[in-house]
Each structure stands twice: as structure tokens, then as C-alpha cells.
Design a protein around this motif. Structure first.
Motif, PDB file in Angstrom:
ATOM      1  N   ALA B 230       0.834  -1.206   0.000  1.00 43.81           N
ATOM      2  CA  ALA B 230       0.000   0.000   0.000  1.00 43.81           C
ATOM      3  C   ALA B 230       0.866   1.252   0.000  1.00 43.81           C
ATOM      4  O   ALA B 230       0.572   2.231  -0.710  1.00 43.81           O
ATOM      5  CB  ALA B 230      -0.933  -0.018   1.211  1.00 43.81           C
ATOM      6  N   ASN B 231       1.946   1.237   0.767  1.00 42.10           N
ATOM      7  CA  ASN B 231       2.820   2.417   0.790  1.00 42.10           C
ATOM      8  C   ASN B 231       3.450   2.668  -0.580  1.00 42.10           C
ATOM      9  O   ASN B 231       3.548   3.818  -1.030  1.00 42.10           O
ATOM     10  CB  ASN B 231       3.935   2.242   1.834  1.00 42.10           C
ATOM     11  N   TYR B 269      -8.820   2.081   3.510  1.00 39.90           N
ATOM     12  CA  TYR B 269      -8.311   2.987   4.539  1.00 39.90           C
ATOM     13  C   TYR B 269      -6.809   2.819   4.763  1.00 39.90           C
ATOM     14  O   TYR B 269      -6.110   3.783   5.087  1.00 39.90           O
ATOM     15  CB  TYR B 269      -9.101   2.833   5.840  1.00 39.90           C
ATOM     16  N   ILE B 270      -6.304   1.607   4.598  1.00 39.67           N
ATOM     17  CA  ILE B 270      -4.842   1.426   4.668  1.00 39.67           C
ATOM     18  C   ILE B 270      -4.191   2.269   3.571  1.00 39.67           C
ATOM     19  O   ILE B 270      -3.219   2.993   3.813  1.00 39.67           O
ATOM     20  CB  ILE B 270      -4.470  -0.071   4.517  1.00 39.67           C
ATOM     21  N   SER B 272      -5.579   4.917   1.953  1.00 36.41           N
ATOM     22  CA  SER B 272      -5.792   6.364   2.134  1.00 36.41           C
ATOM     23  C   SER B 272      -4.895   6.906   3.243  1.00 36.41           C
ATOM     24  O   SER B 272      -4.407   8.043   3.162  1.00 36.41           O
ATOM     25  CB  SER B 272      -7.261   6.680   2.412  1.00 36.41           C
ATOM     26  N   GLY B 273      -4.638   6.079   4.253  1.00 36.05           N
ATOM     27  CA  GLY B 273      -3.711   6.507   5.302  1.00 36.05           C
ATOM     28  C   GLY B 273      -2.313   6.744   4.736  1.00 36.05           C
ATOM     29  O   GLY B 273      -1.646   7.724   5.088  1.00 36.05           O
ATOM     30  N   SER B 276      -2.402   9.969   2.635  1.00 37.63           N
ATOM     31  CA  SER B 276      -2.477  11.130   3.529  1.00 37.63           C
ATOM     32  C   SER B 276      -1.116  11.471   4.107  1.00 37.63           C
ATOM     33  O   SER B 276      -0.723  12.641   4.172  1.00 37.63           O
ATOM     34  CB  SER B 276      -3.413  10.858   4.708  1.00 37.63           C
TER      35      SER B 276
END
Lengths: 330, 330
Positions: B230-231, B269-270, B272-273, B276
Motif C-alpha cells: 500500500a505504501n 483505509y490502509i 488512504s492513510g 495522507s
């Protein structure tokens, strides 16, 4: 396993970081623990309602923390219970002088930890009451042994509205109890999901197969067999629901058609249309229809159908406005 | 193929029956055609905004018909365009004396049919303007050739709010154009979906593989390879977005992390975090974050990331209230 994540062991906390970053005006953590999830707003003198449960069911459980619904949530790892200490820390943060209702699903680990948290509250003179959602008709003949699934949304909504109207702790409990007594759910799975730290599907279904009555963690259902049509599933679901909770002709219900994760909204509306038509044939009125993802199992395919048999009190509470990062009703 | 449906050829109309049954106060059909989808409420003197497109992308397209957003939608079969006649029939029903904006995605069939509908309107002296969403950065170097994907939500929201504030047709068009000029999307697929009448996946990805830049109908992307974290995906997506639409340090954006269907909200959400956090490092402020399913491909797994570079006008329009059966903002 194909998931958007960084590492299985970071799944829950990375998700929580994303949620707090996206909704800083609505929610916050407490006690230095991301998993102690609280509403950012406190209404003095209001009964606080706290839920909790494992990660992997969004918007359950934390998604209903917000105005007109819940005040806090203990967040467990994927399909795991939050600890008693986490529930207690949430309680201390959100209780507002009128006592606390613990409202959560009927799972052994959750019951144990909420009961321990209630004992910790007793030592600090915080009054608590507890009630568990147990709406999954096909999970057991005995109501006490049934799992809590998507129908808990109706309990959150009605009890949350009652609390928002500044009812007393016992009045809020009575509303939750009434909503519980009048809520039933039937669910079925079309495909499994994968727990990140396990890395393989939590059960198996063959091509073209489904499992009626399967639980949201893959608990066994009442039959596994060829996938039925939406009309057939609507009929079978309603027979089970109304067989367990008779609604008279002329009665009114709220209908919730919930997706378990991978099932498209298109399909959910095909199913809800079929259920609506059958309710119409039976002379049962639908006061409000909810369609979408309300209680999931990550990427599991499948759906559930819930009915809440309304009376005038529940209808007014269900219609009250609510606003959380995951659910807004005007 | 495992879908909750009755028959592939009934998929779109059964879905529509379900939607009309669930939301009778909000929406209705017209011209005796389920696929002519209209708001049930009309505001005299307001510019009408009409969209359209294929079934299979809920809540796109029809899901944004409602207060503060759109007035009508021509509904095509799965991944098919609505006909010019359907678009024209919707137009006649919802136009309210101030002209009509056609706002839809940049797909050949849709453009042809909306243009034909506009000609039919001209014969009846209904003024129309047209604009297409074309936000998918990785679909083409040239902005004119880009596909319209989830970022069209920002165009709907801003133009819809401007229309609701009784701006003129050209003013509403100008708002839509500004939102378009400042919106970019990057998307990636993790698994295919199945068109009901075809019955097999619309593309193939191996175990552990993803496709960066793939379109919502399975159009080719820029690379296919091992699934990234995700990152990593947040970083690569932001580089593509900000490379195409530079946002200065101190600038403000709206962030939309959209699920394509089967991807869980936990994963969104992982992601979007992660986005962000990177925006924070760059000194770019996030005015509002939207996470969930805004534009899907039925049960496709994957996600998209959209940015809208805000100015004061767009910020106010984005923050205006809206209410449709699929989207409520207070």
C-alpha cells in the motif's frame, strides 16, 4: 492473497491510522492506543453506547461511532476480540455521567471481555448494562445461541437515537432489547475471505456453489449447494425470517440487504427488489429500505437479509438523523 | 460466474426495479422506460444536470441523482451506453427551464449518444452544454483522450452544488470545467470482473499480480507485475497524479480513495492513510477525504486515488450538502 496492505501484522493499525487521518473531526483514539476508538464529541448527561469486535467487518463495528449512534468502540485484530482493558479505556473516555450501554455481537470472546470491562467499571462507580445482538436465525434454533450479524445495525440505530434524545440508561437498554426482539437476519456466502495473517481462504466453496446460513467468519451454515437465483434466495430468506418472527399482514418492517464484501451493489439491489416484491405480496409494508455494505467479512462474496418489525416507537427512532464517517442519515 | 441475479439478460432491469422500490421518495423512471432514471423532485428554474453510462459501476452513474448533485441519468446495459432517445426522454422530464448540462465520462458510445440527444433538444429549444470527465492520468498522455473514472464524482459534486445555488447554465458549466481541469485519478486492478451476459472474466491476472493504470472495463494499463505494498502504491500513484497536476506546498486538495468493488474498506483505509501521510510530508493540506466505493466495476478488486486541487470556490461547493439514495453529505 491479494490485499492492499503493507504487512499482515500491520493491517488493523494501518487501517485505523487511515480512518483517523480521514475523519479527524469525528473520531479520535484514547489511552495512547489506536484500538481505543472514540467519538471526538461528547454530549454531557447522555448515555454512552459502546461496541466492540474484531477488524474485518467494516463498517462494523467502529463505523457506527458518531452522532445519533455510538460513542466508542474497542477494536480487535482481524476477527479477534478487543481486550477488556481497551473496552474499559474507551468507556472512561466517552462516558458522560449517565451510564454506559455495552451493545455488541454474541461471540464468546467479546462477552468475556465486555463482562470484565463492566466489572472494572463497577469499581469506578460507572453504571453499565449489556446486551448482545443475536439476529442470525440460521445459526441456532435457540435465540440465546445465535450469532450477531448485520441486524445489529438496527439496534445501534434505535438505541443510539434514544440515547441522543437523552433517555435514561434503562430506557436505552429497553429500546435496544425491543429492537433485538424484533430483528432477524439470514445470510449466505458465495466465496470465502482471507485473514491477512493466515494467508489462505477461511473455507472452500466449489464453482457454482453457495452456503446458506454461513456465518461472517465462515461458521457452518444449514446447506451448501448450487447457487440459487435472487428470487429463490429472497423467498427462502423470507421464509426463514418470517417463520421465526411472524409479521402480520398490514405490519411494517425495515429491510436491510447487506453485502458481505465482494458482492456488487447491483446484485444487492437485484436481491432487495426481489425481497420487496415478496413482502408486497404478503401485505407487509416496508417503511425504509437499506441496501449496501453494513457488516462485511472483508472480500467475502455473499449477502444477508435483515428485517426489523417496526412499531411507532422504533419507526421514529429509526428515522432520526445520524452522522458517522461511515453512515449518514438525514 | 457467481452472481446474485435471476438471469443475465434481466440484470440491469432487475437492479433498477430494486432501486426504485427501495427509494420511491427520491427517484422515478419516465417515458415507461426503467432506464430513464430521474430525480423525483424538480426545482423550477434550476439548471438540470444529466449523466449516463453503462450499468456495472454503482454508485456511478445513477447513484448521484438527487438533491445537490444530478437530476437524471440514462442507464445503459452492463458496460453499454444509454441510447440517445433515453437521454432525451430523461432530459424532457427533468429540465426545469434553465437549460441542461450533460456531464458524463469520456467514452465513444456515450459521446455519440449524448451528442445526438443534444441535437434532439435543439429542435425543442432546450439549451444544452456538454462536458466529459477525463481524469484517468495513465490512460493517455493527451488529456482529451483520457477515460473518465472516479474523479467525475468531484465534477458532479461541484457542478451539482452550483446548480443547486441557481447559477446559470454557463456558470455551472464553468464550475464543471474548473473541477475537471483540477481533478486527476490513478487506478489499478487486482482482479477482473465478469459481465453477466459474457460469463467469464474480462481479463486475466496471475496469482500475486496487479495491473497499474488498468481501466474500469479492463482497458490495458501501463504495467502488469507483482502486487506492491500500500505504501508503494500510494507513492507511485501520487507521483503520477502530482506529476500531471502540480499542487504547490501549502495547496489544498480533496482526496478520494475509491474501491473498484471487491476490495475491502479496510484496505481502502490502509491505502488512504498512506496517501495522507505522503501528502502531509509534501506540505499539501487535505481539506476532505472520501473513502469507499464511488465508481466500481462490479466485483473487480482494485482501487483508484483521485485528487481535486481546491480553490475557495471549489471548496465551498464541495462542502455543500447533498442527498441521494447512494450518497449523503451534511
Amino acid at each position: 492473497m491479494k490485499k492492499l496492505m503493507n504487512a499482515p501484522e500491520q493491517y488493523t493499525d494501518d487501517m485505523l491510522r487511515g480512518i483517523y487521518a480521514a475523519h479527524p473531526d469525528c473520531v479520535k483514539d484514547t489511552a495512547g492506543d489506536l484500538r481505543c476508538y472514540c467519538s471526538a464529541k461528547k454530549k454531557p448527561g447522555k448515555v454512552a453506547i459502546i461496541t466492540g469486535g474484531g477488524t474485518g467487518h467494516l463498517p462494523l463495528f467502529l463505523g457506527y461511532v458518531g452522532r445519533g449512534m455510538l460513542d466508542g468502540c474497542g477494536v480487535g485484530g482481524v476477527f479477534q476480540s478487543p481486550s477488556a482493558e481497551q473496552i474499559f479505556n474507551v468507556t472512561k473516555e466517552v462516558e458522560a455521567g449517565a451510564g454506559v450501554l455495552y451493545l455488541y455481537g454474541n461471540y464468546t470472546g467479546d462477552i468475556m471481555n465486555f463482562d470484565m470491562a463492566a466489572e472494572m467499571c463497577e469499581l469506578e462507580d460507572i453504571p453499565t448494562r449489556s446486551i448482545v445482538g443475536a439476529d442470525d436465525v440460521l445459526s441456532s434454533q435457540s435465540v440465546e445461541n445465535r450469532r450477531g450479524v448485520a441486524g445489529i445495525f438496527f439496534l445501534y440505530k434505535c438505541a443510539g437515537a434514544a440515547a441522543d434524545q437523552m433517555k435514561s440508561l434503562d430506557e436505552v437498554l429497553a429500546v435496544a432489547q425491543k429492537a433485538k426482539d424484533r430483528t432477524r437476519t439470514v445470510g449466505f456466502a458465495l466465496s470465502p475471505c482471507i485473514i491477512p495473517e493466515v494467508g489462505k481462504p477461511n473455507f472452500e466453496l466449489q464453482n457454482g456453489e453457495m452456503a446458506m446460513g454461513m456465518g461472517i467468519h465462515g461458521e457452518p451454515g444449514i446447506w451448501t449447494g448450487p447457487l440459487k437465483t435472487a428470487n429463490e434466495l429472497a423467498k427462502e430468506s423470507l421464509e426463514a425470517l418470517l417463520g421465526d418472527l411472524p409479521v402480520p399482514q398490514g405490519g411494517q418492517v425495515a429491510l436491510l440487504v447487506n453485502g458481505l464484501g465482494a458482492t456488487s451493489q447491483e446484485e444487492l439491489y437485484i436481491l432487495s427488489g426481489a425481497v420487496s416484491a415478496l413482502l408486497g405480496e404478503k401485505g407487509i409494508g416496508i417503511h425504509r429500505t437499506f441496501v449496501g455494505e453494513y457488516a462485511t467479512s472483508m472480500e467475502m462474496a455473499g449477502a444477508s437479509v435483515s428485517l426489523l418489525h417496526l412499531d411507532e416507537e422504533l419507526k421514529a427512532l429509526l428515522d432520526a438523523p445520524a452522522h458517522t464517517p461511515f453512515y449518514t442519515q438525514i
